[in-house]
Design an enzyme around this catalytic site. Sequence first.
Site, short mmCIF file in Angstrom:
data_model
loop_
_atom_site.label_atom_id
_atom_site.label_comp_id
_atom_site.label_asym_id
_atom_site.label_seq_id
_atom_site.Cartn_x
_atom_site.Cartn_y
_atom_site.Cartn_z
CB THR A 157 -0.89 0.04 1.26
OG1 THR A 157 -0.02 0.17 2.39
CG2 THR A 157 -1.71 -1.21 1.41
CD GLU A 165 -5.36 -2.49 1.63
OE1 GLU A 165 -5.76 -1.97 0.56
OE2 GLU A 165 -4.85 -1.82 2.56
CD1 TRP A 182 -18.92 11.18 13.02
CD2 TRP A 182 -18.81 9.64 11.40
NE1 TRP A 182 -18.46 10.03 13.59
CE2 TRP A 182 -18.39 9.06 12.61
CE3 TRP A 182 -18.82 8.85 10.26
CZ2 TRP A 182 -17.99 7.72 12.70
CZ3 TRP A 182 -18.43 7.53 10.34
CH2 TRP A 182 -18.01 6.97 11.55
P1 ADP Z 1 -3.40 3.56 -1.48
O1 ADP Z 1 -4.19 3.08 -0.29
O2 ADP Z 1 -2.15 2.88 -1.75
O3 ADP Z 1 -3.48 5.04 -1.68
P2 ADP Z 1 -5.27 2.30 -3.09
O4 ADP Z 1 -5.38 2.45 -4.55
O5 ADP Z 1 -5.25 0.96 -2.49
O6 ADP Z 1 -4.05 3.08 -2.78
O7 ADP Z 1 -6.34 3.23 -2.40
C1 ADP Z 1 -7.57 2.75 -2.02
C2 ADP Z 1 -8.39 3.90 -1.53
O8 ADP Z 1 -8.55 4.87 -2.57
C3 ADP Z 1 -9.78 3.49 -1.15
O9 ADP Z 1 -9.85 2.97 0.13
C4 ADP Z 1 -10.53 4.81 -1.31
O10 ADP Z 1 -10.37 5.62 -0.17
C5 ADP Z 1 -9.82 5.47 -2.46
N1 ADP Z 1 -10.59 5.24 -3.69
C6 ADP Z 1 -10.40 4.30 -4.63
N2 ADP Z 1 -11.30 4.41 -5.63
C7 ADP Z 1 -12.10 5.44 -5.31
C8 ADP Z 1 -13.24 6.07 -5.92
N3 ADP Z 1 -13.73 5.65 -7.08
N4 ADP Z 1 -13.81 7.12 -5.28
C9 ADP Z 1 -13.32 7.56 -4.10
N5 ADP Z 1 -12.26 7.03 -3.48
C10 ADP Z 1 -11.66 5.98 -4.07
#
Ligand code: ADP
Length: 541
Positions: free
Chosen positions: A183, A328, A442
């Site tokens: 990650t 994940e 929130w």
């Molecule tokens: P990292 O955690 O390494 O930045 P990831 O690609 O695994 O990269 O990130 C996942 C996170 O990215 C998700 O948990 C979410 O918060 C955000 N995310 C992914 N796709 C979307 C989306 N379409 N809209 C909003 N947030 C998103």
Amino acid sequence: MQGQMMDYQLTITPLLERAQRLFPKKEIVTKAGPSLERYTYAQMVERVERLANALEKLGVRRGDRVATFAWNNSRHLEIYFAVPCMGAVLHPINLRLPGDQIAYIANHAEDKVIFVDPTLLPAIEKLAPHLKKVEHYVVMSDTVPDGTTLSPVHAYEDLLKGVNADHAWPSLSENDAAAMCYTSGTTGNPKGVVYSHRAIYLHSLGLSMTDSFGLSERDIFMPVVPMFHVLAWGTPFATVMLGTNLVFPGPHLQARDLAELIQAEKVTLTAGVPTLWMGILNLLENERYDLSSLRGMIVGGAAAPQSMIEAFEKKYGLNVMHAWGMTEMSPLGTVSRLKSYQMDLPEAEKFAIRAKQGTSVPGVEIRAIEESGREIPWDGKAFGELQVRGPWIISSYYNDERSADSFQDGWFRTGDVVTIDPEGFIQIVDRAKDVIKSGGEWISSQDLENAIMAHPKVLEAAVIAVAHPKWQERPLACVVPKPDFKDSLTKDEILEHLKSRFAKMYMPDDIVFIDAVPKTSVGKFDKKVLRVQFKDFKLPD
Ligand code: ADP
């Protein structure tokens, strides 16, 4: 009673063999400087077999980790298949991470071999003294560049020349590790995620379903999402399984390069993060490209703004496929695709639905849990943390004590706060660590940011929680004005702009102007840096 089916192991090898048998004539194209390199699947598979033989000669054994430090290109694809099919573990490293994190990752994964693009050599040379387990470096080129300090070092093409062109693949178990990614470590060191053959096999089928992206042999697919970021969202495995023509942009990721490539190669489907498409949208305002071959642009990794989805469709007839997922989760989680009976809704409603993150694809189960521990109703209003389970979702992080907090009764806690509407569409309200807890309420930092960024004088905005004696936390907006309004934009203008959209308790308590919002290695806002910077900020009474 038990079913009587074969005990068939879901591994990547038969996916490669299928491509070899059925699609030897299909093509793979890589942009390399001004020219395009192209070859066939038949040539690709032959080189994959040579590479496996070469790696065996270097001493790579089952279970060993083999890392890459590279852009999207055909050699990278060959490594993607040679390594898992020989029973070793593919480990693409995010080349945009800071050096200390790259060293941490390579040491934590115990990478034995690192493949590196020639242009990225200096970064690895600098880190090499800290990489404890690496036994061989391979430069992905014809020859080893003069003067490199890496040792022992080989040229990719030399390795391939020195071995046979056929390889007997071992039979593997579907639960064997095939690949791993880390990650991007927004808190502490990055965490390792190990993907099994089975997960990748099933995820490849998932990407191909009509109701997800309907990836097909007939597509010409261009992955813009880097192969070092969640395995380019798993697309290399799915496309080879299907025999899809592939177009790799190499390091050329400027909007103009991408538009030219789509036009020249008649790309039908592509995938990447929203900032990239915003760039292309901007380009299309001023320059003409024929992008009519595109049937879809898969957008994920961060929220696709509704205004962007609308602009592509209304001005250029281009279809944005909004999706949500995580490292994940291999990463496919949800896709925002209208149900048949939603197609008749008024246009504005349809766009609003498509700007949500969508419904879970078959294979992914979802639920959202509120602070009290109860599951939220699917009413589109209640908030909760999204939890997921399914065959391509991790059950623990790789050798990491931080695993325990991320799971609850067999569900993975995503850390995303969502609403779920009665049709099952999730909408991400915020990351759990970004949401502002004010009294019992929130407040979504993302909603505030989007509203502030819609102001014509604002370039970027990040909203963070600041401690408050009475309310526990209150929102502080950190705003970057567009260059022309650097000295003239006022707090009052922004507050005025927000007033009609938010009730008083959701309004920011204060606004500060900053030069830029810090970014993570994959281009998302890095709000932990701002939280540290404004830790002691005193809000007005
Ligand atoms: P990292 O955690 O390494 O930045 P990831 O690609 O695994 O990269 O990130 C996942 C996170 O990215 C998700 O948990 C979410 O918060 C955000 N995310 C992914 N796709 C979307 C989306 N379409 N809209 C909003 N947030 C998103």
